[in-house]
Scaffold this motif. Structure first.
Motif, PDB file in Angstrom:
ATOM      1  N   ARG A   1      -0.261  -5.162   0.956  1.00  0.00           N
ATOM      2  CA  ARG A   1      -0.674  -5.589  -0.373  1.00  0.00           C
ATOM      3  C   ARG A   1       0.454  -6.344  -1.052  1.00  0.00           C
ATOM      4  O   ARG A   1       1.562  -5.843  -1.178  1.00  0.00           O
ATOM      5  CB  ARG A   1      -1.069  -4.380  -1.218  1.00  0.00           C
ATOM      6  CG  ARG A   1      -1.521  -4.798  -2.610  1.00  0.00           C
ATOM      7  CD  ARG A   1      -2.061  -3.615  -3.402  1.00  0.00           C
ATOM      8  NE  ARG A   1      -2.342  -4.099  -4.747  1.00  0.00           N
ATOM      9  CZ  ARG A   1      -1.894  -3.535  -5.852  1.00  0.00           C
ATOM     10  NH1 ARG A   1      -1.159  -2.454  -5.789  1.00  0.00           N
ATOM     11  NH2 ARG A   1      -2.179  -4.043  -7.026  1.00  0.00           N
TER      12      ARG A   1
ATOM     13  N   LEU B   1       0.979   2.442 -13.698  1.00  0.00           N
ATOM     14  CA  LEU B   1       0.242   1.550 -12.809  1.00  0.00           C
ATOM     15  C   LEU B   1       0.805   0.143 -12.907  1.00  0.00           C
ATOM     16  O   LEU B   1       1.529  -0.196 -13.855  1.00  0.00           O
ATOM     17  CB  LEU B   1      -1.246   1.536 -13.187  1.00  0.00           C
ATOM     18  CG  LEU B   1      -2.003   2.863 -13.096  1.00  0.00           C
ATOM     19  CD1 LEU B   1      -3.412   2.698 -13.649  1.00  0.00           C
ATOM     20  CD2 LEU B   1      -2.044   3.383 -11.663  1.00  0.00           C
TER      21      LEU B   1
ATOM     22  N   TYR C   1      -1.662  -2.487 -22.077  1.00  0.00           N
ATOM     23  CA  TYR C   1      -1.388  -1.302 -21.260  1.00  0.00           C
ATOM     24  C   TYR C   1      -0.946  -0.102 -22.099  1.00  0.00           C
ATOM     25  O   TYR C   1      -0.385   0.857 -21.583  1.00  0.00           O
ATOM     26  CB  TYR C   1      -0.312  -1.645 -20.221  1.00  0.00           C
ATOM     27  CG  TYR C   1      -0.677  -2.864 -19.418  1.00  0.00           C
ATOM     28  CD1 TYR C   1      -1.639  -2.803 -18.420  1.00  0.00           C
ATOM     29  CD2 TYR C   1      -0.101  -4.104 -19.703  1.00  0.00           C
ATOM     30  CE1 TYR C   1      -2.008  -3.932 -17.703  1.00  0.00           C
ATOM     31  CE2 TYR C   1      -0.459  -5.239 -18.988  1.00  0.00           C
ATOM     32  CZ  TYR C   1      -1.414  -5.143 -17.999  1.00  0.00           C
ATOM     33  OH  TYR C   1      -1.788  -6.264 -17.294  1.00  0.00           O
TER      34      TYR C   1
ATOM     35  N   ASP D   1      -2.283  -4.832 -12.691  1.00  0.00           N
ATOM     36  CA  ASP D   1      -3.697  -4.890 -12.312  1.00  0.00           C
ATOM     37  C   ASP D   1      -4.350  -3.515 -12.372  1.00  0.00           C
ATOM     38  O   ASP D   1      -5.463  -3.329 -11.895  1.00  0.00           O
ATOM     39  CB  ASP D   1      -3.861  -5.489 -10.919  1.00  0.00           C
ATOM     40  CG  ASP D   1      -3.118  -4.683  -9.853  1.00  0.00           C
ATOM     41  OD1 ASP D   1      -2.408  -3.718 -10.200  1.00  0.00           O
ATOM     42  OD2 ASP D   1      -3.246  -5.034  -8.669  1.00  0.00           O
ATOM     43  N   ARG D   2      -3.615  -2.551 -12.966  1.00  0.00           N
ATOM     44  CA  ARG D   2      -4.096  -1.175 -13.136  1.00  0.00           C
ATOM     45  C   ARG D   2      -4.371  -0.481 -11.800  1.00  0.00           C
ATOM     46  O   ARG D   2      -5.258   0.365 -11.693  1.00  0.00           O
ATOM     47  CB  ARG D   2      -5.331  -1.131 -14.046  1.00  0.00           C
ATOM     48  CG  ARG D   2      -5.012  -1.522 -15.477  1.00  0.00           C
ATOM     49  CD  ARG D   2      -6.197  -1.403 -16.403  1.00  0.00           C
ATOM     50  NE  ARG D   2      -5.743  -1.561 -17.780  1.00  0.00           N
ATOM     51  CZ  ARG D   2      -5.358  -0.575 -18.584  1.00  0.00           C
ATOM     52  NH1 ARG D   2      -5.365   0.668 -18.118  1.00  0.00           N
ATOM     53  NH2 ARG D   2      -4.962  -0.821 -19.809  1.00  0.00           N
ATOM     54  N   ARG D   3      -3.601  -0.826 -10.815  1.00  0.00           N
ATOM     55  CA  ARG D   3      -3.657  -0.154  -9.530  1.00  0.00           C
ATOM     56  C   ARG D   3      -2.249   0.331  -9.180  1.00  0.00           C
ATOM     57  O   ARG D   3      -1.260  -0.222  -9.665  1.00  0.00           O
ATOM     58  CB  ARG D   3      -4.143  -1.115  -8.447  1.00  0.00           C
ATOM     59  CG  ARG D   3      -5.572  -1.590  -8.627  1.00  0.00           C
ATOM     60  CD  ARG D   3      -5.886  -2.719  -7.663  1.00  0.00           C
ATOM     61  NE  ARG D   3      -5.728  -2.328  -6.265  1.00  0.00           N
ATOM     62  CZ  ARG D   3      -5.687  -3.193  -5.252  1.00  0.00           C
ATOM     63  NH1 ARG D   3      -5.766  -4.508  -5.479  1.00  0.00           N
ATOM     64  NH2 ARG D   3      -5.563  -2.764  -4.012  1.00  0.00           N
ATOM     65  N   PRO D   4      -2.156   1.369  -8.330  1.00  0.00           N
ATOM     66  CA  PRO D   4      -0.821   1.750  -7.843  1.00  0.00           C
ATOM     67  C   PRO D   4      -0.177   0.556  -7.142  1.00  0.00           C
ATOM     68  O   PRO D   4      -0.865  -0.214  -6.450  1.00  0.00           O
ATOM     69  CB  PRO D   4      -1.118   2.886  -6.869  1.00  0.00           C
ATOM     70  CG  PRO D   4      -2.439   3.409  -7.292  1.00  0.00           C
ATOM     71  CD  PRO D   4      -3.211   2.232  -7.809  1.00  0.00           C
TER      72      PRO D   4
ATOM     73  N   GLY E   1       0.922  -0.114  -1.319  1.00  0.00           N
ATOM     74  CA  GLY E   1      -0.295  -0.173  -0.534  1.00  0.00           C
ATOM     75  C   GLY E   1      -0.058  -1.010   0.705  1.00  0.00           C
ATOM     76  O   GLY E   1       0.738  -1.943   0.691  1.00  0.00           O
TER      77      GLY E   1
END
Length: 293
Positions: free
Chosen positions: A216, A204, A137, A207-210, A213
């Motif tokens: 989630r 992030l 990362y 998993d490289r997502r915000p 959610g």
């Protein structure tokens, strides 16, 4: 980001990247922790030993007026250079000013700084040491780590066992928080104790997502931060009386007891297993229960 903001911030982005390049050419700490505390001496030895075994190379610890003599626990670590102990008798709320001071003062000593609390334990469930887990990362300005809430696990009083051994029940993963591991040279501002703003890009999850959610469940496989939010009920009462380092508002005991009641729904042995794995190989670091194991 608007084009104008991008242009205005570009000198700061270039400066941050230049500092990264300089850091790579000199001895530095791959991962440090910044934390503020008050009257946490009984926990500091175990907490430092755990994270040192997990790969943390330095601790920036801000003492906000403790009366329980934390120096007696931390002195060997201060003498060795593992801990930088800062007297932080700052007007309330002291936490965000401590974080800002850490970034201004120590940003060129560490590749990453994790901003967490003494009741939080950061580790990789995969058994990887933390700097290695963060290596994929390095293009990001920060990594957001999901933080499950753990409750009292039925303990009315403080148990003899270490925190990750004693507290093994948590809230459902639909109730979760997060903290930040930041590249301190890229931090532009601090939103709150959980999230920061950067000169370019956003932190992030692994998993490289915000992280946020709807419906989630955030990733907990690469990194996780177990938050032992209440410890025992007696310690929860003490926490409420001690106050909150991030706000001027007093803590409400009824609210805390109500919140804690929902933190014991599921068994989770991840912290216990990490404790046993890490402390089985840790060298003696000079203080706390972990040093004698």
């Amino acid at each position: 980001m608007s084009r104008l903001k991008s242009v205005l911030r570009s000198p700061w982005v270039l400066r941050a990247r230049a500092r990264d390049r300089r850091l790579a050419t000199v001895p530095h700490v791959p991962l440090a922790i910044c934390a503020i505390f008050k009257d946490e001496a009984p926990y500091l030895g175990d907490w430092v030993a755990f994270h040192h075994a997990a790969g943390v190379g330095r601790f920036y610890l801000y003492d906000n007026g403790s009366t329980d003599k934390p120096d007696a626990v931390l002195r060997p670590h201060v003498d060795s250079g593992l801990v930088r102990l800062i007297d932080w008798s700052h007007p309330p709320p002291p936490q965000l000013p401590a974080y800002r001071h850490c970034i201004r003062t120590f940003a060129d000593e560490a590749r990453w700084i994790a901003f967490i609390d003494i009741d939080e334990f950061l580790f990789s469930p995969q058994g990887t040491d933390l700097p290695q887990a963060l290596r994929p990362y390095e293009d990001l300005p920060g990594v957001i780590v999901a933080s499950p809430f753990f409750g009292s696990s039925g303990h009315a009083e403080r148990p003899a066992a270490a925190v990750p051994e004693a507290y093994t029940r948590r809230a459902p993963l639909t109730r979760i928080s997060a903290k930040t591991i930041a590249n301190p040279r890229h931090v532009r501002a601090i939103r709150n104790v959980h999230t920061f703003k950067y000169w370019q890009g956003d932190a992030l999850g692994t998993d490289r997502r915000p992280l946020a959610g709807p419906d989630r469940v955030p990733p907990l496989d690469v990194l996780r931060l177990n938050h032992y939010w209440s410890r025992s009920l007696a310690e929860l009462h003490a926490k409420v009386a001690r106050g909150d380092a991030s706000t001027r508002s007093p803590r409400n005991l009824d609210w805390h007891l109500s919140f804690e009641a929902g933190l014991n729904a599921e068994e989770d042995l991840s912290g216990r297993d990490a404790w046993r794995r890490l402390l089985g190989a840790v060298p003696e670091v000079g203080s706390g229960r972990a040093a004698s194991r």
